[in-house]
Design a protein around this motif. Structure first.
Motif, PDB file in Angstrom:
ATOM      1  N   LEU A  84      33.726  26.465  43.588  1.00  0.00           N
ATOM      2  CA  LEU A  84      34.598  27.207  43.464  1.00  0.00           C
ATOM      3  C   LEU A  84      34.276  28.397  42.700  1.00  0.00           C
ATOM      4  N   LYS A  85      33.303  28.042  41.482  1.00  0.00           N
ATOM      5  CA  LYS A  85      32.971  29.147  40.538  1.00  0.00           C
ATOM      6  C   LYS A  85      31.930  30.066  41.323  1.00  0.00           C
ATOM      7  N   GLU A  86      31.060  29.537  42.411  1.00  0.00           N
ATOM      8  CA  GLU A  86      30.379  30.348  43.234  1.00  0.00           C
ATOM      9  C   GLU A  86      31.185  30.999  44.344  1.00  0.00           C
ATOM     10  N   TYR A  87      32.108  30.545  44.652  1.00  0.00           N
ATOM     11  CA  TYR A  87      32.582  31.053  45.856  1.00  0.00           C
ATOM     12  C   TYR A  87      33.541  32.241  45.458  1.00  0.00           C
ATOM     13  N   SER A  88      34.039  32.211  44.283  1.00  0.00           N
ATOM     14  CA  SER A  88      34.932  33.329  43.450  1.00  0.00           C
ATOM     15  C   SER A  88      33.948  34.272  42.661  1.00  0.00           C
ATOM     16  N   ASN A  89      32.968  33.783  42.276  1.00  0.00           N
ATOM     17  CA  ASN A  89      32.012  34.686  41.579  1.00  0.00           C
ATOM     18  C   ASN A  89      32.840  34.656  40.099  1.00  0.00           C
ATOM     19  N   TRP A  90      33.662  33.542  39.644  1.00  0.00           N
ATOM     20  CA  TRP A  90      34.530  33.620  38.627  1.00  0.00           C
ATOM     21  C   TRP A  90      34.083  32.303  37.711  1.00  0.00           C
ATOM     22  N   PRO A  91      33.133  32.565  36.517  1.00  0.00           N
ATOM     23  CA  PRO A  91      32.476  31.254  35.922  1.00  0.00           C
ATOM     24  C   PRO A  91      33.516  30.353  35.399  1.00  0.00           C
ATOM     25  N   THR A  92      34.660  30.644  35.242  1.00  0.00           N
ATOM     26  CA  THR A  92      35.625  29.646  34.227  1.00  0.00           C
ATOM     27  C   THR A  92      36.981  29.150  35.003  1.00  0.00           C
ATOM     28  N   TYR A  93      37.580  28.293  34.375  1.00  0.00           N
ATOM     29  CA  TYR A  93      39.162  27.721  34.799  1.00  0.00           C
ATOM     30  C   TYR A  93      40.001  27.908  33.660  1.00  0.00           C
ATOM     31  N   PRO A  94      41.047  28.103  34.166  1.00  0.00           N
ATOM     32  CA  PRO A  94      41.842  28.316  35.268  1.00  0.00           C
ATOM     33  C   PRO A  94      41.339  29.288  36.274  1.00  0.00           C
ATOM     34  N   GLN A  95      41.771  29.328  37.671  1.00  0.00           N
ATOM     35  CA  GLN A  95      41.705  30.515  38.533  1.00  0.00           C
ATOM     36  C   GLN A  95      42.742  30.589  39.354  1.00  0.00           C
ATOM     37  N   LEU A  96      43.592  31.826  39.374  1.00  0.00           N
ATOM     38  CA  LEU A  96      44.776  31.960  39.986  1.00  0.00           C
ATOM     39  C   LEU A  96      44.550  32.900  41.349  1.00  0.00           C
ATOM     40  N   TYR A  97      45.001  32.079  42.450  1.00  0.00           N
ATOM     41  CA  TYR A  97      44.718  32.879  43.718  1.00  0.00           C
ATOM     42  C   TYR A  97      46.099  33.405  44.241  1.00  0.00           C
ATOM     43  N   SER A  98      46.234  34.247  44.795  1.00  0.00           N
ATOM     44  CA  SER A  98      47.555  34.898  45.486  1.00  0.00           C
ATOM     45  C   SER A  98      47.172  35.374  47.001  1.00  0.00           C
ATOM     46  N   ARG A  99      47.836  34.505  47.972  1.00  0.00           N
ATOM     47  CA  ARG A  99      47.134  34.869  49.466  1.00  0.00           C
ATOM     48  C   ARG A  99      45.928  34.696  49.728  1.00  0.00           C
ATOM     49  N   GLY A 100      45.023  33.864  48.987  1.00  0.00           N
ATOM     50  CA  GLY A 100      43.761  33.639  49.147  1.00  0.00           C
ATOM     51  C   GLY A 100      42.750  34.339  48.520  1.00  0.00           C
ATOM     52  N   GLU A 101      43.377  35.239  47.725  1.00  0.00           N
ATOM     53  CA  GLU A 101      42.550  36.565  46.892  1.00  0.00           C
ATOM     54  C   GLU A 101      42.624  36.037  45.530  1.00  0.00           C
ATOM     55  N   LEU A 102      41.543  35.922  44.685  1.00  0.00           N
ATOM     56  CA  LEU A 102      41.414  35.711  43.235  1.00  0.00           C
ATOM     57  C   LEU A 102      42.157  36.852  42.463  1.00  0.00           C
ATOM     58  N   LEU A 103      43.150  36.374  41.638  1.00  0.00           N
ATOM     59  CA  LEU A 103      43.886  37.359  40.874  1.00  0.00           C
ATOM     60  C   LEU A 103      42.808  37.433  39.386  1.00  0.00           C
TER      61      LEU A 103
END
Length: 125
Positions: A84-103
């Motif tokens: 998911l870090k690669e998928y979202s290009n976001w290196p840390t957690y937590p990650q919040l998604y709304s309608r499939g898009e990373l907020l």
């Protein structure tokens, strides 16, 4: 890269072409996961028992909006945790998604909650 190595280890694939195919499968799985609920939080632990302070803060902020949300415990799935870090290009957690898009992560979610934008952003989910 590291993801390909992690996938090889996870799938026990010593050969060449298998890792790319596994990556495709993982991306399909991640795409399905981020869309599993209109609002999805990928966190450490669960809302009842967060395993890190940042996850707890985001859960509190989400609960404050009254918007229902789904969660996924990344500690229970190393493949998703790394992928998911690669998928979202976001290196840390937590990650919040709304309608499939990373907020975003903890800082962004808390800023949005403070300014009242979080409920607005999620309310459209």
């Amino acid at each position: 890269g590291q993801l390909a190595e992690a996938l090889k280890q996870a799938h026990g694939d010593g050969g060449g072409g298998g890792a790319a195919a596994a990556g495709g499968d993982l991306n399909s799985r991640l795409a399905a996961l981020v869309s599993r609920s209109p609002v999805m939080l990928f966190m450490k632990g669960s809302p009842d028992a967060p395993r890190c302070g940042f996850s707890r803060k985001v859960v509190d902020a989400l609960q404050g909006t009254g918007v229902p949300f789904g969660t996924f415990d990344i500690l229970g799935d190393e493949e998703v945790r790394q992928g998911l870090k690669e998928y979202s290009n976001w290196p840390t957690y937590p990650q919040l998604y709304s309608r499939g898009e990373l907020l975003g992560g903890c800082d962004i979610v808390l800023e949005m909650a403070e300014s009242g934008q979080l409920a607005e952003a999620l309310g459209q989910a």
